[in-house]
Design a protein around this motif. Structure first.
Motif, PDB file in Angstrom:
ATOM      1  N   VAL B 205       8.603 -13.247  -3.536  1.00 47.35           N
ATOM      2  CA  VAL B 205       9.099 -12.497  -2.312  1.00 47.35           C
ATOM      3  C   VAL B 205       8.768 -11.689  -2.492  1.00 47.35           C
ATOM      4  N   THR B 206       8.206 -10.618  -3.663  1.00 49.90           N
ATOM      5  CA  THR B 206       7.784  -9.025  -3.565  1.00 49.90           C
ATOM      6  C   THR B 206       7.222  -9.058  -2.868  1.00 49.90           C
ATOM      7  N   VAL B 207       5.908 -10.188  -3.755  1.00 51.77           N
ATOM      8  CA  VAL B 207       4.271  -9.633  -2.884  1.00 51.77           C
ATOM      9  C   VAL B 207       4.377 -10.317  -1.312  1.00 51.77           C
ATOM     10  N   GLU B 208       5.114 -11.576  -0.953  1.00 55.31           N
ATOM     11  CA  GLU B 208       4.959 -11.399   0.480  1.00 55.31           C
ATOM     12  C   GLU B 208       5.319 -10.713   1.501  1.00 55.31           C
ATOM     13  N   ALA B 209       6.286  -9.316   1.046  1.00 55.15           N
ATOM     14  CA  ALA B 209       6.601  -8.518   1.718  1.00 55.15           C
ATOM     15  C   ALA B 209       5.683  -8.148   1.943  1.00 55.15           C
ATOM     16  N   GLN B 210       5.222  -8.052   0.201  1.00 55.27           N
ATOM     17  CA  GLN B 210       4.242  -6.924   0.840  1.00 55.27           C
ATOM     18  C   GLN B 210       2.998  -7.550   1.498  1.00 55.27           C
ATOM     19  N   ILE B 211       2.459  -8.622   2.015  1.00 55.31           N
ATOM     20  CA  ILE B 211       1.504  -8.894   2.575  1.00 55.31           C
ATOM     21  C   ILE B 211       1.691  -8.875   3.784  1.00 55.31           C
ATOM     22  N   LEU B 212       3.314  -9.443   3.884  1.00 58.08           N
ATOM     23  CA  LEU B 212       2.779  -9.884   5.847  1.00 58.08           C
ATOM     24  C   LEU B 212       2.909  -8.338   5.981  1.00 58.08           C
ATOM     25  N   GLU B 213       3.468  -6.896   5.356  1.00 60.91           N
ATOM     26  CA  GLU B 213       3.652  -5.788   5.720  1.00 60.91           C
ATOM     27  C   GLU B 213       1.645  -5.174   6.263  1.00 60.91           C
ATOM     28  N   LEU B 214       1.473  -5.913   5.081  1.00 56.98           N
ATOM     29  CA  LEU B 214      -0.583  -5.881   5.737  1.00 56.98           C
ATOM     30  C   LEU B 214      -0.833  -6.548   6.743  1.00 56.98           C
ATOM     31  N   VAL B 215      -0.409  -7.601   6.800  1.00 59.93           N
ATOM     32  CA  VAL B 215      -1.035  -8.186   7.931  1.00 59.93           C
ATOM     33  C   VAL B 215      -0.156  -7.465   9.544  1.00 59.93           C
ATOM     34  N   ASP B 216       0.921  -6.906   9.282  1.00 58.34           N
ATOM     35  CA  ASP B 216       1.542  -6.961  10.453  1.00 58.34           C
ATOM     36  C   ASP B 216       0.791  -4.876  10.652  1.00 58.34           C
ATOM     37  N   GLU B 217      -0.097  -4.494   9.991  1.00 64.43           N
ATOM     38  CA  GLU B 217      -0.970  -3.186  10.049  1.00 64.43           C
ATOM     39  C   GLU B 217      -1.755  -3.877  10.537  1.00 64.43           C
ATOM     40  N   LEU B 218      -2.567  -4.600   9.297  1.00 61.27           N
ATOM     41  CA  LEU B 218      -4.192  -4.745   9.952  1.00 61.27           C
ATOM     42  C   LEU B 218      -4.194  -5.760  11.321  1.00 61.27           C
ATOM     43  N   GLN B 219      -3.103  -6.050  11.886  1.00 58.43           N
ATOM     44  CA  GLN B 219      -3.016  -7.535  13.525  1.00 58.43           C
ATOM     45  C   GLN B 219      -2.640  -6.498  13.727  1.00 58.43           C
ATOM     46  N   GLU B 220      -2.074  -4.983  14.036  1.00 59.08           N
ATOM     47  CA  GLU B 220      -1.946  -3.802  14.980  1.00 59.08           C
ATOM     48  C   GLU B 220      -3.645  -3.135  15.491  1.00 59.08           C
ATOM     49  N   LYS B 221      -3.984  -2.769  13.958  1.00 56.81           N
ATOM     50  CA  LYS B 221      -5.543  -2.384  14.304  1.00 56.81           C
ATOM     51  C   LYS B 221      -6.716  -3.246  14.644  1.00 56.81           C
ATOM     52  N   TYR B 222      -6.856  -4.255  14.128  1.00 55.15           N
ATOM     53  CA  TYR B 222      -8.066  -5.188  14.743  1.00 55.15           C
ATOM     54  C   TYR B 222      -6.917  -5.527  16.077  1.00 55.15           C
ATOM     55  N   GLY B 223      -6.256  -5.940  16.110  1.00 57.43           N
ATOM     56  CA  GLY B 223      -5.719  -6.443  17.759  1.00 57.43           C
ATOM     57  C   GLY B 223      -6.033  -7.628  16.926  1.00 57.43           C
ATOM     58  N   THR B 224      -6.528  -8.964  16.454  1.00 54.86           N
ATOM     59  CA  THR B 224      -6.373  -9.839  15.575  1.00 54.86           C
ATOM     60  C   THR B 224      -4.936 -10.724  16.871  1.00 54.86           C
ATOM     61  N   SER B 225      -4.865 -11.815  17.244  1.00 52.70           N
ATOM     62  CA  SER B 225      -3.919 -13.340  17.286  1.00 52.70           C
ATOM     63  C   SER B 225      -3.959 -13.486  15.986  1.00 52.70           C
ATOM     64  N   PHE B 226      -2.274 -14.227  15.553  1.00 53.73           N
ATOM     65  CA  PHE B 226      -2.280 -15.014  14.506  1.00 53.73           C
ATOM     66  C   PHE B 226      -1.374 -16.258  15.359  1.00 53.73           C
ATOM     67  N   ILE B 227      -2.085 -16.955  14.460  1.00 50.49           N
ATOM     68  CA  ILE B 227      -0.819 -17.758  14.726  1.00 50.49           C
ATOM     69  C   ILE B 227      -0.085 -17.986  13.088  1.00 50.49           C
ATOM     70  N   TRP B 228       0.385 -18.247  12.936  1.00 52.73           N
ATOM     71  CA  TRP B 228       1.615 -18.505  11.751  1.00 52.73           C
ATOM     72  C   TRP B 228       2.442 -19.753  11.874  1.00 52.73           C
ATOM     73  N   VAL B 229       1.986 -20.018  10.478  1.00 47.41           N
ATOM     74  CA  VAL B 229       2.669 -21.686  10.255  1.00 47.41           C
ATOM     75  C   VAL B 229       2.949 -21.504   8.692  1.00 47.41           C
ATOM     76  N   THR B 230       4.642 -21.567   8.986  1.00 47.54           N
ATOM     77  CA  THR B 230       5.044 -21.103   8.430  1.00 47.54           C
ATOM     78  C   THR B 230       6.660 -22.765   7.837  1.00 47.54           C
TER      79      THR B 230
END
Lengths: 325, 381
Positions: B205-230
């Motif tokens: 879970v801790t690593v998951e939180a880091q990854i989610l934060e990273l994705v959020d950051e990168l998504q804002e920076k690059y403007g890439t769309s995501f389909i997040w399956v979970t």
């Protein structure tokens, strides 16, 4: 359901250390260190290395120096000597033809040529045929097996049935038929023996590819738009190759044996070129009066083939963690 | 956000033809993904989430096959079916060929991050080498330039000392680090859309939180769309903008993330939310959804959720609800497939309630058959 939704629990990533240990066991360096701990395999490797060194030197003297080295420091392996002493025994013994002399340490053949020189230069044939024909079989078999296993379906059926047909024909008959069609030269023996080996490699690598193609990194490569041919060459084959490598070392021995058999039957290297199988053939008539002439080439074949098998077995043990204690 | 969606999925249907019968893994789902948006696909195991994701890039493996529907990406037909002369459904001529998919779409326009970071990197090559390979293939740059981009990307996803780690092998990376590498791989080719197939499920879970934060950051920076399956509603709340809830191959509800969490229109969504542990409440026991999801090979009649639905009525077992607009004034599109909503006029309120047929876990299916199941009626469309 045909779906990869297996919900994994979070403890998956916890075992990082253990996993690293397991994975490092697959590395090349680890394999080599395992082989080094196996005295039998190392003995095999040394003998193989020794024979290969002789073969390379003999080939160099043959192709580049045109037997300058042999004539200057030793004697020509093909030419009959001026003073012909037929079928002499080794230097330390005697037979009906006389006493052995140190000029011919292992004795002479039916034309008075030195057996040791001919054995030495015959190594070139055995080793080159062993390696090259196995290489042909390995490359051919790997491509056929990888394509077959990767694509599956009808391609798999067609290729594997073809390979099995090849398997069903006795190999000696196949090679002799091949050489009858194309020629008796050594190069056709090589190609023929190579083709005979294709089924072994194809079936071996296919069985691995079938499981490797399901790996996530193959799927990832496909999702990244990598071409199929590139996936097969760069991702599928390298991950399926370990058993092929083991089989290849064992097959070199087999190939040497087959080619010796062919030479004995008169296919392959033609006289006066020295080859071990042919020497055994030439010694048939004098087997009773001078058995040494048969024994030496026989021993050369035995030792070389056994060395390849020893090394191959050691390599297999090192690559297969299940066989380790 | 532009008005034209980046990805349009309409009535996408993927089936697996197995010996036991046809598995309707994805059964006519429709949704949109807009530019710069993270769209979630959420549901239990076996809901068809991953198959839906694979269908979008046409990577469904045998015996699976896309049999109907449309997928348009930037207006290009990735999947398009029409009736041929015999009245059978067949792919149209305009549909991209496999070669075009491989060359122009996969990796270049749509990248995928897979579930298991441990298995998604080739063990025989260095991490950097693999990253570079994908960049070379999809961005048409030389080896040295691709390497520079690869090192930059590794730095971007938070790999410390990327120059030296570039030459390391996957087994020398931890799970979280490998997932970062996979994210770098997906981003490196600058796609417009990244499909993330449960990318954090295998992480703690801790690593998951880091990854989610990273994705959020990168998504804002690059403007890439995501389909997040979970399958994790918590992850959905964390990063998704819009959510599609899937149940047994169908989308049962789709809404903006806030609407979904605060004003859900489908009992399945409610049940999913109710089953989450909440830090602000102390409960004796969590509130799981009764029963297990039935096999998609033989789905229940009517509403597919009715055997497990606490609010099922007789009509639910009889008629199949389609996915209708249930948005209230001022809300962005909110669709749900449940007769409870006023958009449906099938007499839900007058219909007698059903007894739940699904027991919990082991006793599922042993509680006896209800009348409703015996008289399985036709489906309403």
């Amino acid at each position: 359901m045909a779906q990869r939704d297996t919900e994994q629990s979070f403890d998956e990533s916890g075992g990082g250390v253990a996993e690293e240990e397991i994975e490092s066991r697959v590395g090349l360096r680890y394999t080599l260190s395992q082989v080094r701990r196996d005295p039998t395999a190392m003995f095999g490797l040394y003998v193989v290395g020794f024979m290969t060194a002789i073969a390379i030197f003999a080939a160099f003297d043959h192709y580049v120096l045109d037997y300058w080295f042999a004539e200057t420091f030793w004697m020509h392996p093909h030419r009959d000597p001026s003073n012909i002493q037929r079928l002499l025994p080794p230097a330390w013994s005697e037979n009906v033809f006389g006493e052995g002399i140190w000029k011919y340490p292992l004795g002479t053949d039916h034309r008075g040529r030195d057996v040791l020189v001919r054995l030495f230069y015959g190594t070139r044939i055995a080793i080159s045929v062993g390696f090259l024909s196995t290489a042909i079989g390995m490359v051919g078999g790997t491509i056929v097996g990888a394509v077959s296993g990767y694509y599956g379906e009808w391609i798999d059926d067609v290729l594997m049935r073809a390979v099995e047909t090849l398997y069903a024909i006795p190999f000696l008959v196949l090679v002799i038929a091949f050489m009858a069609a194309f020629g008796r030269e050594l190069v056709y023996a090589m190609i023929g023996v190579g083709i005979v080996q294709i089924p072994t490699f194809a079936r071996l690598i296919r069985s691995r590819v079938v499981s490797v193609r399901e790996e996530d990194y193959i799927e990832a490569a496909r999702a990244a738009g990598v071409r199929d041919s590139r996936i097969i060459l760069r991702h599928v084959i390298p991950n399926s190759f370990a058993p092929v490598l083991v089989q290849a070392t064992l097959q070199v021995g087999v190939a040497i044996l087959i080619v010796a058999g062919l030479s004995f039957l008169g296919f392959g290297a033609q006289p006066p070129t020295a080859s071990w199988g042919q020497m055994i053939n030439q010694s048939r008539d004098s087997m009773i009066v001078n058995p040494w002439f048969s024994i030496w080439p026989g021993m050369a074949i035995l030792i070389t083939v056994m060395a390849f098998n020893m090394f191959g077995d050691g390599l297999r043990d090192a690559l297969d963690p299940r066989l380790q204690n | 956000m532009s008005s034209e969606p980046l990805l349009q999925v309409r009535n996408l249907t993927t089936q697996f033809f197995t010996e036991e019968g046809t598995v309707r893994a994805v059964d006519g789902i429709s949704f949109d993904v807009y530019e710069g948006e993270i769209a979630g696909i959420v549901g239990e195991s076996g809901a068809g989430k991953s198959v839906a994701a694979q269908s979008i890039v046409r990577l469904v493996e045998e015996p699976g096959e896309i049999v109907d529907g449309e997928v348009y990406f930037k207006g290009e037909p990735i999947v398009e079916f029409e009736e041929d002369d015999d009245g059978d459904l067949a792919p149209t001529d305009a549909m991209l060929t496999n070669e075009e998919m491989r060359r122009n779409i996969r990796g270049r326009e749509i990248a995928i991050i897979f579930q298991d970071p441990m298995e998604s990197l080739n063990p025989v090559y260095t991490v950097g080498g693999q990253l570079r390979e994908f960049i070379e293939i999809n961005r048409e740059v030389g080896t040295s330039e691709a390497k520079a981009i690869a090192v930059d990307m590794l730095r971007e996803v938070g790999i410390p000392d990327p120059e030296s780690r570039y030459d390391e092998y996957p087994h020398q990376f931890s799970g979280g680090m490998r997932q970062r590498v996979l994210i770098a791989m997906a981003l490196a080719c600058e796609p417009s859309l990244i499909i993330a197939d449960e990318p954090t499920t295998a992480l703690d879970v801790t690593v998951e939180a880091q990854i989610l934060e990273l994705v959020d950051e990168l998504q804002e920076k690059y403007g890439t769309s995501f389909i997040w399956v979970t399958h994790d509603m918590g992850v959905v709340a964390e990063i998704c903008d819009r959510v599609n809830v899937m149940y047994l191959g169908e989308v049962v509800e789709q809404a903006e993330v806030d609407d979904l969490f605060h004003d859900s229109h489908h009992p399945y969504t409610e049940a999913l939310l109710a089953s989450l542990p909440r830090p602000d409440q102390t409960v004796e026991e969590l509130n799981p959804i009764e029963g297990v999801m039935p096999e998609a090979i033989n789905p229940p009649s009517g509403c597919r959720f009715h055997p497990r639905c606490p609010e099922a009525r007789e009509v639910c077992a009889r008629i199949h609800p389609d996915n209708r607009d249930v948005s209230e004034a001022g809300e962005r599109t909110h669709r749900a497939a449940c007769f409870r909503n006023d958009a449906f006029d099938v007499g839900y309120d007058e219909s007698p309630p059903l007894e739940m047929t699904a027991g919990s876990g082991f006793s599922a299916g042993l509680t006896g058959e209800t009348d409703a199941e015996a008289e399985s009626g036709g489906e309403a469309e």
